[in-house]
Design a protein around this motif. Structure first.
Motif, PDB file in Angstrom:
ATOM      1  N   LEU A 192      13.239 -30.341 -16.751  1.00 25.47           N
ATOM      2  CA  LEU A 192      13.608 -29.175 -17.009  1.00 25.47           C
ATOM      3  C   LEU A 192      14.563 -28.472 -18.186  1.00 25.47           C
ATOM      4  CD1 LEU A 192      14.172 -27.556 -13.082  1.00 25.47           C
ATOM      5  CD2 LEU A 192      12.115 -27.381 -14.775  1.00 25.47           C
ATOM      6  N   HIS A 193      15.481 -29.595 -17.968  1.00 21.51           N
ATOM      7  CA  HIS A 193      16.616 -29.558 -19.279  1.00 21.51           C
ATOM      8  C   HIS A 193      16.062 -29.641 -20.537  1.00 21.51           C
ATOM      9  CE1 HIS A 193      17.214 -33.896 -20.566  1.00 21.51           C
ATOM     10  NE2 HIS A 193      16.648 -33.883 -19.222  1.00 21.51           N
ATOM     11  N   LYS A 194      14.893 -30.419 -20.728  1.00 26.29           N
ATOM     12  CA  LYS A 194      14.257 -30.539 -21.986  1.00 26.29           C
ATOM     13  C   LYS A 194      13.476 -29.114 -22.364  1.00 26.29           C
ATOM     14  CE  LYS A 194      13.771 -35.496 -22.005  1.00 26.29           C
ATOM     15  NZ  LYS A 194      12.764 -36.634 -22.124  1.00 26.29           N
ATOM     16  N   ARG A 195      12.849 -28.504 -21.273  1.00 24.54           N
ATOM     17  CA  ARG A 195      12.269 -27.067 -21.655  1.00 24.54           C
ATOM     18  C   ARG A 195      13.371 -26.043 -22.166  1.00 24.54           C
ATOM     19  NH1 ARG A 195       7.540 -26.578 -18.155  1.00 24.54           N
ATOM     20  NH2 ARG A 195       7.351 -28.451 -17.064  1.00 24.54           N
ATOM     21  N   ALA A 196      14.607 -26.261 -21.684  1.00 25.74           N
ATOM     22  CA  ALA A 196      15.563 -25.459 -22.059  1.00 25.74           C
ATOM     23  C   ALA A 196      16.011 -25.731 -23.627  1.00 25.74           C
ATOM     24  CB  ALA A 196      16.702 -25.380 -21.167  1.00 25.74           C
ATOM     25  N   ASP A 197      16.043 -27.244 -23.709  1.00 22.43           N
ATOM     26  CA  ASP A 197      16.462 -27.841 -25.087  1.00 22.43           C
ATOM     27  C   ASP A 197      15.534 -27.201 -26.257  1.00 22.43           C
ATOM     28  OD1 ASP A 197      18.496 -29.081 -24.128  1.00 22.43           O
ATOM     29  OD2 ASP A 197      17.559 -31.250 -24.153  1.00 22.43           O
ATOM     30  N   LEU A 256      12.439 -13.241 -11.789  1.00 26.88           N
ATOM     31  CA  LEU A 256      13.696 -13.816 -11.701  1.00 26.88           C
ATOM     32  C   LEU A 256      14.225 -13.858 -13.210  1.00 26.88           C
ATOM     33  CD1 LEU A 256      12.636 -17.028  -9.216  1.00 26.88           C
ATOM     34  CD2 LEU A 256      13.190 -14.355  -8.614  1.00 26.88           C
ATOM     35  N   VAL A 257      15.615 -13.559 -13.006  1.00 30.57           N
ATOM     36  CA  VAL A 257      16.609 -13.828 -13.833  1.00 30.57           C
ATOM     37  C   VAL A 257      17.701 -14.688 -13.338  1.00 30.57           C
ATOM     38  CG1 VAL A 257      16.179 -11.707 -15.122  1.00 30.57           C
ATOM     39  CG2 VAL A 257      18.118 -11.743 -13.404  1.00 30.57           C
ATOM     40  N   TYR A 258      18.426 -15.339 -14.202  1.00 30.98           N
ATOM     41  CA  TYR A 258      19.511 -16.216 -13.703  1.00 30.98           C
ATOM     42  C   TYR A 258      20.633 -15.413 -13.088  1.00 30.98           C
ATOM     43  CZ  TYR A 258      22.859 -19.857 -13.196  1.00 30.98           C
ATOM     44  OH  TYR A 258      23.876 -20.732 -12.605  1.00 30.98           O
ATOM     45  N   GLY A 259      21.096 -15.988 -11.822  1.00 27.71           N
ATOM     46  CA  GLY A 259      22.225 -15.233 -11.166  1.00 27.71           C
ATOM     47  C   GLY A 259      22.458 -15.969  -9.830  1.00 27.71           C
ATOM     48  N   PHE A 260      23.832 -15.681  -9.242  1.00 30.37           N
ATOM     49  CA  PHE A 260      24.091 -16.397  -8.194  1.00 30.37           C
ATOM     50  C   PHE A 260      23.972 -15.444  -6.849  1.00 30.37           C
ATOM     51  CE2 PHE A 260      26.769 -18.692 -11.392  1.00 30.37           C
ATOM     52  CZ  PHE A 260      26.249 -20.209 -11.064  1.00 30.37           C
ATOM     53  N   HIS A 261      23.373 -15.818  -5.770  1.00 31.55           N
ATOM     54  CA  HIS A 261      23.290 -15.313  -4.650  1.00 31.55           C
ATOM     55  C   HIS A 261      23.272 -16.227  -3.386  1.00 31.55           C
ATOM     56  CE1 HIS A 261      22.497 -11.152  -5.723  1.00 31.55           C
ATOM     57  NE2 HIS A 261      21.931 -11.511  -6.708  1.00 31.55           N
ATOM     58  N   ALA A 275      30.284 -24.886 -13.385  1.00 37.07           N
ATOM     59  CA  ALA A 275      29.458 -23.621 -12.862  1.00 37.07           C
ATOM     60  C   ALA A 275      30.190 -22.526 -13.463  1.00 37.07           C
ATOM     61  CB  ALA A 275      29.578 -23.460 -11.449  1.00 37.07           C
ATOM     62  N   ILE A 276      31.651 -22.398 -13.395  1.00 34.79           N
ATOM     63  CA  ILE A 276      32.326 -21.189 -14.162  1.00 34.79           C
ATOM     64  C   ILE A 276      31.930 -21.047 -15.654  1.00 34.79           C
ATOM     65  CG2 ILE A 276      34.823 -20.555 -14.746  1.00 34.79           C
ATOM     66  CD1 ILE A 276      35.607 -21.941 -12.190  1.00 34.79           C
ATOM     67  N   VAL A 277      31.871 -22.235 -16.402  1.00 34.12           N
ATOM     68  CA  VAL A 277      31.602 -22.061 -17.870  1.00 34.12           C
ATOM     69  C   VAL A 277      30.108 -21.418 -17.972  1.00 34.12           C
ATOM     70  CG1 VAL A 277      31.246 -23.512 -19.892  1.00 34.12           C
ATOM     71  CG2 VAL A 277      33.116 -23.986 -18.193  1.00 34.12           C
ATOM     72  N   LEU A 278      29.252 -22.162 -17.201  1.00 34.69           N
ATOM     73  CA  LEU A 278      27.808 -21.678 -17.448  1.00 34.69           C
ATOM     74  C   LEU A 278      27.718 -20.432 -16.981  1.00 34.69           C
ATOM     75  CD1 LEU A 278      26.106 -24.946 -16.585  1.00 34.69           C
ATOM     76  CD2 LEU A 278      25.810 -23.815 -18.455  1.00 34.69           C
ATOM     77  N   ALA A 279      28.310 -19.838 -15.858  1.00 33.61           N
ATOM     78  CA  ALA A 279      28.178 -18.547 -15.327  1.00 33.61           C
ATOM     79  C   ALA A 279      28.616 -17.671 -16.382  1.00 33.61           C
ATOM     80  CB  ALA A 279      29.181 -18.232 -14.072  1.00 33.61           C
ATOM     81  N   ALA A 280      29.658 -17.758 -17.246  1.00 33.95           N
ATOM     82  CA  ALA A 280      30.263 -17.053 -18.398  1.00 33.95           C
ATOM     83  C   ALA A 280      29.372 -17.045 -19.416  1.00 33.95           C
ATOM     84  CB  ALA A 280      31.627 -17.565 -18.790  1.00 33.95           C
ATOM     85  N   PHE A 281      28.778 -18.170 -19.634  1.00 35.34           N
ATOM     86  CA  PHE A 281      27.755 -18.083 -20.640  1.00 35.34           C
ATOM     87  C   PHE A 281      26.420 -17.522 -20.442  1.00 35.34           C
ATOM     88  CE2 PHE A 281      24.440 -20.770 -23.193  1.00 35.34           C
ATOM     89  CZ  PHE A 281      24.869 -20.536 -24.307  1.00 35.34           C
ATOM     90  N   GLN A 282      25.895 -17.539 -19.296  1.00 38.59           N
ATOM     91  CA  GLN A 282      24.754 -16.694 -18.876  1.00 38.59           C
ATOM     92  C   GLN A 282      25.110 -15.285 -18.728  1.00 38.59           C
ATOM     93  OE1 GLN A 282      21.762 -16.958 -18.583  1.00 38.59           O
ATOM     94  NE2 GLN A 282      21.523 -19.071 -19.431  1.00 38.59           N
ATOM     95  N   GLN A 283      26.357 -14.719 -18.310  1.00 36.59           N
ATOM     96  CA  GLN A 283      26.607 -13.546 -18.200  1.00 36.59           C
ATOM     97  C   GLN A 283      26.449 -12.757 -19.746  1.00 36.59           C
ATOM     98  OE1 GLN A 283      27.213 -11.943 -15.390  1.00 36.59           O
ATOM     99  NE2 GLN A 283      27.829 -10.133 -16.177  1.00 36.59           N
ATOM    100  N   LEU A 300      17.243 -23.340 -12.604  1.00 37.55           N
ATOM    101  CA  LEU A 300      17.961 -24.082 -13.475  1.00 37.55           C
ATOM    102  C   LEU A 300      17.420 -23.993 -14.963  1.00 37.55           C
ATOM    103  CD1 LEU A 300      18.450 -27.236 -11.184  1.00 37.55           C
ATOM    104  CD2 LEU A 300      20.253 -25.930 -12.088  1.00 37.55           C
ATOM    105  N   VAL A 301      16.281 -23.957 -14.886  1.00 35.40           N
ATOM    106  CA  VAL A 301      15.521 -23.655 -16.525  1.00 35.40           C
ATOM    107  C   VAL A 301      16.094 -22.332 -17.172  1.00 35.40           C
ATOM    108  CG1 VAL A 301      13.553 -22.398 -15.754  1.00 35.40           C
ATOM    109  CG2 VAL A 301      13.269 -24.259 -17.625  1.00 35.40           C
ATOM    110  N   LEU A 302      16.395 -21.455 -16.349  1.00 37.38           N
ATOM    111  CA  LEU A 302      17.114 -20.336 -16.999  1.00 37.38           C
ATOM    112  C   LEU A 302      18.394 -20.573 -17.163  1.00 37.38           C
ATOM    113  CD1 LEU A 302      15.379 -17.440 -15.164  1.00 37.38           C
ATOM    114  CD2 LEU A 302      14.570 -18.464 -17.404  1.00 37.38           C
ATOM    115  N   GLN A 303      19.113 -21.385 -16.238  1.00 36.62           N
ATOM    116  CA  GLN A 303      20.510 -21.676 -16.445  1.00 36.62           C
ATOM    117  C   GLN A 303      21.025 -22.291 -17.794  1.00 36.62           C
ATOM    118  OE1 GLN A 303      22.303 -24.815 -14.559  1.00 36.62           O
ATOM    119  NE2 GLN A 303      23.735 -23.721 -13.362  1.00 36.62           N
TER     120      GLN A 303
END
Length: 275
Positions: free
Chosen positions: A105-110, A141-146, A182-190, A224-227
């Protein structure tokens, strides 16, 4: 103690940078000669789309009576690339995989990050717990926390990481410093949340109006692939492969053509919104 302080200071600084960077150019502004705020010039060009065919190789994804998710996803992804190349000028389309190959998954994002993609589209098929399901339709689906109870689709798609080696080191939330990461990535994705939802809503309309498909709507989940991708992104659950009617549709030439056409129209409208 000093190392911990430095690390936390770094994360906090990154957090502030990402939050400020997420503001639209017009809200940041710049001072003109008269001291008035003027919007910054933007030079954005929509030029690269990465299409991700979910699963692959040793990871078949969900199963129907006679087909599997990885095969359907790849077929739709390849047809979508051809359609965008033929119908949308000035846009380069890249596939994360073009064969039956397992890609982490991380290579797809890469791949998306390295190519500075402006949009990431991940193609999947949904599945319900029953062997023969009754649920039908698309889900976007879009990336988010629930809450965990609302994350079933994300949990199923994220399960691919357990096939990978050292997954705890590769993915936020599965290893050390999970909370800070999680805090850093949440800000990034926001920064990309609004655009991801915009594209999701455009596609949702096309699928319902043009194709007459039942839709479960646009939802935010911890995919994760969207994160890990630094651009607007959408994971498309094209239908329930363990539902006989949906499976037949997903494997048919007409069904795949309908899905591709709806995504193509949404891409055109999304691209036009920047122009």
């Amino acid at each position: 103690m000093l190392l911990g302080y430095l690390r936390n200071t770094l994360y906090y600084t990154l957090f502030l940078i990402l939050i400020v960077g997420s503001l639209p150019a017009s809200s940041q502004g710049r001072k003109g000669n008269a001291g008035n705020d003027e919007p910054q010039q933007t030079h954005f060009k929509f030029k690269t789309i990465v299409i991700d065919a979910g699963h692959g190789g040793k990871d078949p994804g969900a199963h129907g009576a006679y087909s599997n998710e990885k095969t359907v996803a790849l077929s739709i992804a390849k047809k979508l690339k051809v359609a965008i190349n033929n119908e949308v000028s000035g846009v380069d389309v890249i596939l994360t995989r073009s064969t039956d190959k397992f890609i982490e998954l991380h290579k797809r994002a890469d791949i998306a990050n390295d190519n500075k993609a402006n949009l990431f589209i991940s193609i999947h098929c949904n599945s319900s717990p029953e062997r023969v399901g009754t649920r039908r339709g698309v889900l976007l689906l879009v990336y988010g926390f629930h809450r965990k109870s609302e994350q079933m689709e994300a949990l199923r798609e994220n399960a691919s990481i357990f096939i990978e080696k050292d997954y705890k080191k590769k993915y936020n939330g599965y290893g050390e410093d999970a909370a800070v990461n999680a805090i850093v990535l949440a800000a990034f994705q926001q920064r990309y949340r609004k655009q991801s939802i915009q594209f999701g809503n455009l596609l949702n309309t096309q699928l319902k109006v043009n194709n007459g498909r039942k839709s479960l709507g646009v939802r935010e989940q911890g995919v994760l692939v969207l994160q890990q991708s630094g651009m607007p992104g959408l994971l498309i659950e094209t239908g329930f492969i363990n539902n006989p009617a949906d499976e037949k549709y997903l494997n048919s030439a007409q069904g795949q053509a309908d899905i591709v056409e709806s995504i193509l129209i949404a891409v055109r409208k999304y691209k036009a919104s920047f122009e």
